[in-house]
Design a protein around this motif. Structure first.
Motif, PDB file in Angstrom:
ATOM      1  N   THR A   1       0.773  -1.239   0.081  1.00  0.00           N
ATOM      2  CA  THR A   1      -0.096   0.015   0.059  1.00  0.00           C
ATOM      3  C   THR A   1       0.854   1.224  -0.054  1.00  0.00           C
ATOM      4  O   THR A   1       0.527   2.304   0.220  1.00  0.00           O
ATOM      5  CB  THR A   1      -0.884   0.131   1.164  1.00  0.00           C
TER       6      THR A   1
ATOM      7  N   GLY B   1      -0.320   4.359  -2.281  1.00  0.00           N
ATOM      8  CA  GLY B   1      -1.707   5.002  -1.724  1.00  0.00           C
ATOM      9  C   GLY B   1      -1.303   5.826  -0.522  1.00  0.00           C
ATOM     10  O   GLY B   1      -1.885   6.513  -0.207  1.00  0.00           O
TER      11      GLY B   1
ATOM     12  N   LEU C   1      -9.398   7.740  -6.291  1.00  0.00           N
ATOM     13  CA  LEU C   1     -10.918   7.228  -6.085  1.00  0.00           C
ATOM     14  C   LEU C   1     -11.838   8.252  -6.447  1.00  0.00           C
ATOM     15  O   LEU C   1     -13.143   7.967  -6.285  1.00  0.00           O
ATOM     16  CB  LEU C   1     -10.732   6.830  -4.510  1.00  0.00           C
TER      17      LEU C   1
ATOM     18  N   ASP D   1      -8.423  -2.545   5.657  1.00  0.00           N
ATOM     19  CA  ASP D   1      -8.635  -3.031   4.325  1.00  0.00           C
ATOM     20  C   ASP D   1      -8.856  -1.861   3.481  1.00  0.00           C
ATOM     21  O   ASP D   1      -9.929  -1.547   2.637  1.00  0.00           O
ATOM     22  CB  ASP D   1     -10.005  -3.997   4.097  1.00  0.00           C
TER      23      ASP D   1
ATOM     24  N   VAL E   1      -9.314   0.855   0.516  1.00  0.00           N
ATOM     25  CA  VAL E   1      -9.579   0.709  -0.912  1.00  0.00           C
ATOM     26  C   VAL E   1      -8.449   1.509  -1.717  1.00  0.00           C
ATOM     27  O   VAL E   1      -8.035   2.524  -1.448  1.00  0.00           O
ATOM     28  CB  VAL E   1     -10.923   1.220  -1.298  1.00  0.00           C
ATOM     29  N   LYS E   2      -7.908   0.670  -2.472  1.00  0.00           N
ATOM     30  CA  LYS E   2      -6.744   1.123  -3.366  1.00  0.00           C
ATOM     31  C   LYS E   2      -5.472   1.544  -2.696  1.00  0.00           C
ATOM     32  O   LYS E   2      -4.448   2.108  -2.996  1.00  0.00           O
ATOM     33  CB  LYS E   2      -6.992   2.464  -4.403  1.00  0.00           C
TER      34      LYS E   2
ATOM     35  N   SER F   1      -4.386  -4.241   1.600  1.00  0.00           N
ATOM     36  CA  SER F   1      -5.171  -3.775   0.600  1.00  0.00           C
ATOM     37  C   SER F   1      -5.222  -5.168  -0.135  1.00  0.00           C
ATOM     38  O   SER F   1      -5.714  -4.976  -1.493  1.00  0.00           O
ATOM     39  CB  SER F   1      -4.959  -2.561  -0.354  1.00  0.00           C
TER      40      SER F   1
ATOM     41  N   ALA G   1     -11.194  -3.518   0.093  1.00  0.00           N
ATOM     42  CA  ALA G   1     -10.153  -3.310  -0.885  1.00  0.00           C
ATOM     43  C   ALA G   1     -10.375  -4.031  -2.197  1.00  0.00           C
ATOM     44  O   ALA G   1      -9.833  -3.657  -3.306  1.00  0.00           O
ATOM     45  CB  ALA G   1      -8.882  -3.541  -0.354  1.00  0.00           C
ATOM     46  N   VAL G   2     -10.781  -5.330  -2.033  1.00  0.00           N
ATOM     47  CA  VAL G   2     -11.120  -6.146  -3.418  1.00  0.00           C
ATOM     48  C   VAL G   2     -12.569  -6.303  -3.916  1.00  0.00           C
ATOM     49  O   VAL G   2     -12.757  -6.761  -4.840  1.00  0.00           O
ATOM     50  CB  VAL G   2     -10.428  -7.474  -3.147  1.00  0.00           C
TER      51      VAL G   2
ATOM     52  N   ASN H   1     -11.778  -0.199  -7.888  1.00  0.00           N
ATOM     53  CA  ASN H   1     -10.861   0.906  -7.552  1.00  0.00           C
ATOM     54  C   ASN H   1     -10.723   2.159  -8.384  1.00  0.00           C
ATOM     55  O   ASN H   1      -9.611   2.766  -8.541  1.00  0.00           O
ATOM     56  CB  ASN H   1      -9.279   0.228  -7.471  1.00  0.00           C
ATOM     57  N   CYS H   2     -11.663   1.867  -9.527  1.00  0.00           N
ATOM     58  CA  CYS H   2     -11.056   3.027 -10.645  1.00  0.00           C
ATOM     59  C   CYS H   2     -12.639   3.393 -11.174  1.00  0.00           C
ATOM     60  O   CYS H   2     -13.657   2.531 -10.980  1.00  0.00           O
ATOM     61  CB  CYS H   2     -10.322   2.752 -11.551  1.00  0.00           C
TER      62      CYS H   2
END
Length: 457
Positions: free
Chosen positions: A55, A58, A236, A385, A387-388, A446, A451-452, A456-457
């Protein structure tokens, strides 16, 4: 066991105490070692491991590592100067730290993200190297960023250097039980014992100025976060929400139909304001970490703004009490999300805030311990966790809920007499065990959880 209030509350820069501040501190430590070395270095290299790798982008770990090796420090961080330095380093392929000759360092080549197994000492590991003109390594050190901006070398971690070896303090409690026993025997509050310990290592004037500075930076961070709008960096497209919520709340002031639970929105907005500033790389105070930096200041601000009888002169009592609880958690478990999940960050922050609020509202030492226990107990098992790998989702809102839990915990404790079934020590130990058993993908990598399961986009 002694952890200063200034260890628990450090002025620094977002978005992460362990992933941003820690690597920056490690860079400064390595430069000091290089200045003391008997040979001349020509270049530098760095490798990031474990959670720092997974990570790192990020959390701006790459940026922080470069700036640390360029001589920047979290407490005196200046955004504009940092931006100028990064641009110069990209153009020249060199860093120019004070007291050393220019050193070759091209971040695209010399900064490596190692996604293999983590280093043995801690999930947040990094290796810094100095090389000669031929590219051979002439100095190397392994550093571990163990949470809250604390950094240890591999040797220090192995030898237990994270344990205090200073001169004895008047009230050296290492557990909640010892803290309560010493409070009962001395007739002092937890804050009074903590203050006596601090003064034994320094002086009352520097303590008072330092604690005032902590609250000044915390409060200013809230104010900035309540004013600044826009989209947070990182990709994000998370919109800053604190200013908009504040506008709604202020428009509702004095309306007879406002629901009582709206007070929770005020607490959440204060906390979110801090963590939106943190996510944007602004100046924050670790409390005890950057990812959990919004909880303690939000509860203090709620108390000052809404609780009858609240006075600013009691903020030091709040912070000293909170620091005492945070020290127990760090000493006996962890405040690192990479080591024990978010229960160690927002959970610890909520316990600290609950204890501080209970104290300034007249709670006894037993009630303060109960408040901390309630708040931490109801964060057990919370994963980390992001995200990204950004300290945004779920981190920003999570601070708001941590503040709400802290106030609820303090209120429940104040409704009782301090006697309760589950001691704080048992909850801290449970948190430690839970963190140990938690799968690595839920500990700031992540690789699991939200996070999964969130695009993420």
């Amino acid at each position: 066991m002694f952890l200063s209030v200034f260890d628990m509350f450090k002025v620094g820069v977002g978005p992460s105490s362990s992933h941003t501040m820690g690597p920056m501190v490690a860079g400064a430590l390595f430069l000091d070692a290089l200045r003391a070395a008997p040979f001349r270095a020509h270049g530098l290299r760095a490798s990031l491991h474990g959670s720092l790798a997974f990570t790192g982008v990020g959390h701006a770990t790459d940026r922080a590592t470069v700036l640390g090796l360029a001589g920047f420090a979290p407490a005196e961080y200046d955004f504009d100067k940092a931006e100028a330095a990064l641009a110069a380093i990209r153009d020249s392929g060199q860093v120019t730290p004070e007291g050393l000759e220019p050193l070759q360092f091209d971040p695209k080549v010399d900064l490596v993200f190692d996604f293999g197994p983590a280093l043995s000492g801690h999930a947040n590991g990094m290796i810094l190297m100095a090389t000669d003109a031929q590219g051979d390594v002439i100095l190397q050190e392994t550093y571990y960023s163990i949470g809250g901006g604390f950094v240890l070398t591999e040797a220090e971690l192995a030898s237990g250097e994270d344990v205090d070896h200073g001169t004895p303090v008047p009230y050296p409690f290492q557990s909640g039980a010892e803290m309560l026993d010493m409070a009962a025997a001395s007739g002092k509050t937890i804050a009074e014992m903590k203050r006596a310990n601090e003064i034994s290592r320094g002086c009352s004037e520097s303590l008072d100025k330092g604690v005032a500075r902590i609250w000044e930076v915390m409060n200013a961070c809230i104010d900035r976060g309540l004013e600044r709008e826009g989209i947070l960096p990182g990709g994000l497209n998370v919109k800053r929400r604190a200013p908009g919520i504040l506008a709604q709340l202020e428009a509702e002031r004095g309306m007879n139909l406002t629901a009582p639970h709206t007070i929770n929105d005020w607490m959440s907005t204060y906390a979110m304001a801090v963590n939106e500033e943190n996510a944007a790389g602004g100046q924050v105070v670790t409390a005890p970490t950057n990812g959990a930096a919004g909880v303690v200041p939000a509860v203090i601000r709620y108390w000052l703004d809404f609780v009858p009888g609240a006075v600013g002169s009691k903020v030091p009592e709040f912070l000293l009490t909170a620091a005492a609880i945070g020290g127990l958690v760090k000493y006996n478990a962890s405040i690192s999300g990479a080591e024990a999940g978010c229960q160690a960050e927002v959970g610890s922050a909520s316990a600290m805030a609950a204890a501080g609020l209970c104290a300034v509202m007249g709670g006894s030492a037993k009630q303060v311990e109960n408040a901390a226990e309630i708040a931490l107990e109801h964060h057990l098992g919370m994963t980390c966790d992001p995200v990204k790998g950004l300290v945004q989702v779920p981190c920003i809102e999570r601070n708001g809920l941590g503040a709400i839990k802290a106030v609820s915990a303090a209120s429940l404790a104040l409704r009782g007499d301090g006697d309760h079934l589950v001691p704080l020590d048992a909850v801290i130990e449970t948190m430690r065990q839970t963190g140990h058993d938690m799968h690595e993908k839920y500990k700031e990598t992540s690789l699991g959880g939200l996070a999964v399961n969130v695009p993420n986009c």
